[in-house]
Enzyme design. Structure first.
Site, PDB file in Angstrom:
ATOM      1  N   HIS A  11     -13.286  20.724 -29.267  1.00 34.33           N
ATOM      2  CA  HIS A  11     -13.721  19.631 -28.406  1.00 34.33           C
ATOM      3  C   HIS A  11     -12.676  18.526 -28.382  1.00 34.33           C
ATOM      4  O   HIS A  11     -11.994  18.266 -29.375  1.00 34.33           O
ATOM      5  CB  HIS A  11     -15.075  19.069 -28.873  1.00 34.33           C
ATOM      6  CG  HIS A  11     -15.003  18.362 -30.202  1.00 34.33           C
ATOM      7  ND1 HIS A  11     -14.880  16.989 -30.311  1.00 34.33           N
ATOM      8  CD2 HIS A  11     -15.032  18.832 -31.472  1.00 34.33           C
ATOM      9  CE1 HIS A  11     -14.842  16.654 -31.590  1.00 34.33           C
ATOM     10  NE2 HIS A  11     -14.938  17.743 -32.315  1.00 34.33           N
ATOM     11  N   HIS A  40     -10.914  15.147 -25.468  1.00 31.71           N
ATOM     12  CA  HIS A  40     -10.762  14.571 -24.126  1.00 31.71           C
ATOM     13  C   HIS A  40      -9.524  15.166 -23.453  1.00 31.71           C
ATOM     14  O   HIS A  40      -8.480  14.503 -23.308  1.00 31.71           O
ATOM     15  CB  HIS A  40     -10.653  13.050 -24.221  1.00 31.71           C
ATOM     16  CG  HIS A  40     -11.871  12.381 -24.777  1.00 31.71           C
ATOM     17  ND1 HIS A  40     -13.147  12.687 -24.338  1.00 31.71           N
ATOM     18  CD2 HIS A  40     -12.019  11.430 -25.732  1.00 31.71           C
ATOM     19  CE1 HIS A  40     -14.017  11.950 -24.993  1.00 31.71           C
ATOM     20  NE2 HIS A  40     -13.371  11.192 -25.855  1.00 31.71           N
TER      21      HIS A  40
END
EC number: 2.8.2.-
Length: 315
Positions: free
Chosen positions: A99, A101
């Site tokens: 995970h 951005h």
């Protein structure tokens, strides 16, 4: 933090190479799975990721945070190659849940045999921007002592929009489309119709499931039903766990109708909202074919297909 991470990686690699080289490690098909959650900022991504961290030991998979410099969602070409190689060949980290951005990256371009499973969550574009605006000024209850970039700026979101400020400009809405569009230059050209269509294409063809912040529990329920190897127990944990409800932006003031109307006049909002509505419709379509409601509660449908007329007949 990077030094500690490298040390942990070396320890894991050493443990798995005592009896032979890594390339000799074989994985069951169920374990040879990687999920990538390229999380969009301020979409309840921390709440969802906390569930993955809470379940990883019990369900026996690894969770890894993709920490890019200055949270840059676009990787250099050489880092793209490194990342694809890591994700596909790092057997000690499989099954894995990555995970971070990072904008969508097409693994097929790199000639890999097996692509990861992409999932994501998006949010009403104005609500997401308002949340991010106040987050930069006041932080949240997740790390309350951390100093934020705009700390000390007391201007409300309404005041910012009225004054034509840069932090609340319509251009700041342009984020969810490029995150789904990917690493092409046109993805990051604000207001690009091509980027919007590419984002829609990727959402349908490259993502296993995309949920919405406003219906996060249903998103988790569907993941648990479809991918129990990772998400077994996730729905109950979300409903009862403390971490899943932990992160809330501090001192957030809802914008007025006038402020919302002003932002909705921009072509950028219209495109981001079109993408959000497209994602919402697709999610609701998937949900409608997977669950039923009884006494106000949703429950997952049992298997609804079977095999028949199997030939040739066995003796």
């Amino acid at each position: 933090e990077r030094a500690i991470a490298r040390h942990e990686v070396r320890e894991i690699e050493q443990r798995h190479t005592v009896d032979g080289p890594r390339q000799d490690v074989s994985l069951d098909e169920e374990d040879d799975v990687v999920i990538i959650y390229n999380r969009v900022p301020k979409t309840a991504s921390t709440s969802f990721t906390n569930i993955a961290y809470d379940l990883c030991a019990k369900n026996k998979y690894h969770v890894l945070h993709i920490n890019t410099t200055k949270n840059n969602p676009v990787m250099s070409l050489q880092d793209q190659v490194r990342f694809v190689k890591n994700v596909t060949s790092w057997k000690e980290m499989k099954p894995g849940f990555y995970h971070g951005h990072v904008s969508y990256l097409d693994f097929a371009k790199f000639g890999v045999k097996k692509k990861p499973i992409y999932i994501n969550v998006i949010r009403d574009p104005i609500e997401r921007l308002v949340s991010y605006y106040y987050f930069l000024r006041f932080g949240d209850d997740y790390r309350p002592g951390l100093r934020r970039r705009k700390q000390g700026d007391k201007k409300t979101f309404d005041e910012c929009v009225a004054a034509g400020g840069s932090d609340c400009a319509p251009e700041k809405l342009w984020l969810q489309i490029p995150f789904f569009c990917g690493h092409s230059s046109e993805c990051w050209n604000v207001g690009s119709r091509w980027a919007l269509e590419q984002a829609k294409y990727n959402l349908i063809n490259e993502y296993f499931l995309v949920g919405v912040t406003e219906e996060l529990e249903d998103f988790i329920m569907l993941l648990e039903a479809a991918l129990p190897r990772f998400f077994r127990g996730a729905t109950e944990l979300y409903r009862t766990g403390k971490k899943s409800h932990l992160r809330k932006t501090t001192e957030k003031k809802l914008p007025t109708k006038e402020t919302i109307a002003k932002l909705q006049q921009s072509e950028i909002w219209k495109m981001e909202n079109e993408f959000y509505e497209f994602a919402l419709e697709q999610f609701q379509f998937v949900r409608a074919h997977a669950v039923r409601e009884k006494d106000g509660e949703l429950y997952i449908l049992a298997q609804n297909f079977f095999y028949e007329k199997i030939y040739p007949k066995s003796n």
